[in-house]
Motif scaffolding. Structure first.
Motif, PDB file in Angstrom:
ATOM      1  N   CYS A  93       0.814  -1.243  -0.026  1.00  0.00           N
ATOM      2  CA  CYS A  93       0.119  -0.015   0.031  1.00  0.00           C
ATOM      3  C   CYS A  93       0.645   1.226   0.148  1.00  0.00           C
ATOM      4  O   CYS A  93       0.297   2.277  -0.383  1.00  0.00           O
ATOM      5  N   GLU A  94       2.056   1.077   0.396  1.00  0.00           N
ATOM      6  CA  GLU A  94       2.902   2.351   0.557  1.00  0.00           C
ATOM      7  C   GLU A  94       3.221   2.951  -0.901  1.00  0.00           C
ATOM      8  O   GLU A  94       3.319   4.119  -1.217  1.00  0.00           O
ATOM      9  N   TYR A  95       3.142   2.017  -1.953  1.00  0.00           N
ATOM     10  CA  TYR A  95       3.131   2.456  -3.433  1.00  0.00           C
ATOM     11  C   TYR A  95       2.015   2.564  -4.264  1.00  0.00           C
ATOM     12  O   TYR A  95       1.926   2.444  -5.508  1.00  0.00           O
ATOM     13  N   CYS A  96       0.791   2.363  -3.706  1.00  0.00           N
ATOM     14  CA  CYS A  96      -0.495   2.336  -4.357  1.00  0.00           C
ATOM     15  C   CYS A  96      -0.984   3.880  -4.573  1.00  0.00           C
ATOM     16  O   CYS A  96      -0.864   4.540  -3.955  1.00  0.00           O
ATOM     17  N   THR A 127      -3.423  11.593   1.038  1.00  0.00           N
ATOM     18  CA  THR A 127      -2.951  11.764   2.394  1.00  0.00           C
ATOM     19  C   THR A 127      -1.844  10.684   2.440  1.00  0.00           C
ATOM     20  O   THR A 127      -2.289   9.642   3.067  1.00  0.00           O
ATOM     21  N   PRO A 128      -0.693  10.960   2.114  1.00  0.00           N
ATOM     22  CA  PRO A 128       0.298   9.789   2.368  1.00  0.00           C
ATOM     23  C   PRO A 128       0.410   9.058   3.781  1.00  0.00           C
ATOM     24  O   PRO A 128       0.228  10.062   4.955  1.00  0.00           O
ATOM     25  N   GLY A 129       0.515   8.038   3.894  1.00  0.00           N
ATOM     26  CA  GLY A 129       0.570   7.308   5.245  1.00  0.00           C
ATOM     27  C   GLY A 129      -0.762   6.701   5.560  1.00  0.00           C
ATOM     28  O   GLY A 129      -0.948   6.195   6.558  1.00  0.00           O
ATOM     29  N   ARG A 130      -1.790   7.264   4.703  1.00  0.00           N
ATOM     30  CA  ARG A 130      -3.364   6.775   5.160  1.00  0.00           C
ATOM     31  C   ARG A 130      -3.901   6.306   3.922  1.00  0.00           C
ATOM     32  O   ARG A 130      -3.853   7.247   2.943  1.00  0.00           O
ATOM     33  N   CYS A 131      -4.661   5.053   3.857  1.00  0.00           N
ATOM     34  CA  CYS A 131      -5.165   4.632   2.593  1.00  0.00           C
ATOM     35  C   CYS A 131      -6.599   5.666   2.321  1.00  0.00           C
ATOM     36  O   CYS A 131      -7.200   5.817   3.234  1.00  0.00           O
ATOM     37  N   GLU A 156      -3.703   3.002   8.180  1.00  0.00           N
ATOM     38  CA  GLU A 156      -2.173   3.295   8.029  1.00  0.00           C
ATOM     39  C   GLU A 156      -1.642   2.500   6.859  1.00  0.00           C
ATOM     40  O   GLU A 156      -1.933   1.277   6.681  1.00  0.00           O
ATOM     41  N   THR A 157      -1.085   3.142   6.090  1.00  0.00           N
ATOM     42  CA  THR A 157      -0.392   2.342   5.109  1.00  0.00           C
ATOM     43  C   THR A 157       1.240   2.055   5.316  1.00  0.00           C
ATOM     44  O   THR A 157       1.732   2.693   6.168  1.00  0.00           O
ATOM     45  N   TYR A 200      -4.637  -6.464   4.343  1.00  0.00           N
ATOM     46  CA  TYR A 200      -3.708  -7.569   4.805  1.00  0.00           C
ATOM     47  C   TYR A 200      -2.380  -7.106   5.355  1.00  0.00           C
ATOM     48  O   TYR A 200      -1.927  -6.121   5.055  1.00  0.00           O
ATOM     49  N   LEU A 201      -1.868  -7.905   6.393  1.00  0.00           N
ATOM     50  CA  LEU A 201      -0.279  -7.681   6.756  1.00  0.00           C
ATOM     51  C   LEU A 201       0.375  -8.490   5.950  1.00  0.00           C
ATOM     52  O   LEU A 201      -0.160  -9.978   5.729  1.00  0.00           O
ATOM     53  N   ILE A 202       1.582  -8.285   5.025  1.00  0.00           N
ATOM     54  CA  ILE A 202       2.146  -9.367   4.466  1.00  0.00           C
ATOM     55  C   ILE A 202       3.592  -9.110   4.753  1.00  0.00           C
ATOM     56  O   ILE A 202       4.163  -8.182   5.523  1.00  0.00           O
ATOM     57  N   ASP A 203       4.255 -10.159   4.914  1.00  0.00           N
ATOM     58  CA  ASP A 203       5.664 -10.378   5.291  1.00  0.00           C
ATOM     59  C   ASP A 203       6.335 -10.321   3.576  1.00  0.00           C
ATOM     60  O   ASP A 203       6.240 -11.118   2.654  1.00  0.00           O
ATOM     61  N   ASN A 204       7.275  -9.405   3.341  1.00  0.00           N
ATOM     62  CA  ASN A 204       7.824  -9.137   1.937  1.00  0.00           C
ATOM     63  C   ASN A 204       9.003  -9.935   1.899  1.00  0.00           C
ATOM     64  O   ASN A 204       9.942  -9.571   0.866  1.00  0.00           O
ATOM     65  N   SER A 205       9.280 -11.061   2.748  1.00  0.00           N
ATOM     66  CA  SER A 205      10.370 -12.148   2.182  1.00  0.00           C
ATOM     67  C   SER A 205       9.756 -12.828   1.133  1.00  0.00           C
ATOM     68  O   SER A 205       8.709 -12.765   0.580  1.00  0.00           O
TER      69      SER A 205
END
Length: 85
Positions: free
Chosen positions: A9-12, A18-22, A28-29, A64-69
């Motif tokens: 979501c940071e790059y959506c 409002t950067p930092g909020r969807c 919060e993004t 969702y929370l994602i693990d970017n591994s």
């Protein structure tokens, strides 16, 4: 992308007003948050889902929370569910 090359979501496009909020859900993004509505600026939903087929597996209205591994990105965990009041 700085978070390991995976979408978040940071790059959506919905994190621009409002950067930092969807813009859609108000949550919060960041680099470890993702929802089905993800798309890059000026990209259509169809193009985003074609580029990242995993978006089709995500439920509408769930963030969702994602693990970017390398392995964890494929097992997102629901964090927020948007419901009608």
């Amino acid at each position: 992308m700085p978070n390991g090359g995976h979408i978040s979501c940071e790059y959506c496009t919905y994190n621009r007003s409002t950067p930092g909020r969807c813009d859609l859900f108000g949550v919060e993004t960041g680099p470890f948050v993702l929802c089905r509505a993800f798309r890059k600026p000026k990209q259509s939903h169809t193009a985003a889902r074609s580029e990242w087929p995993m978006l089709n597996r995500l439920e509408p209205g769930v963030v969702y929370l994602i693990d970017n591994s390398t392995h964890g990105i494929h097992e997102p965990k629901p964090r927020w569910r948007i419901t009608e009041a």
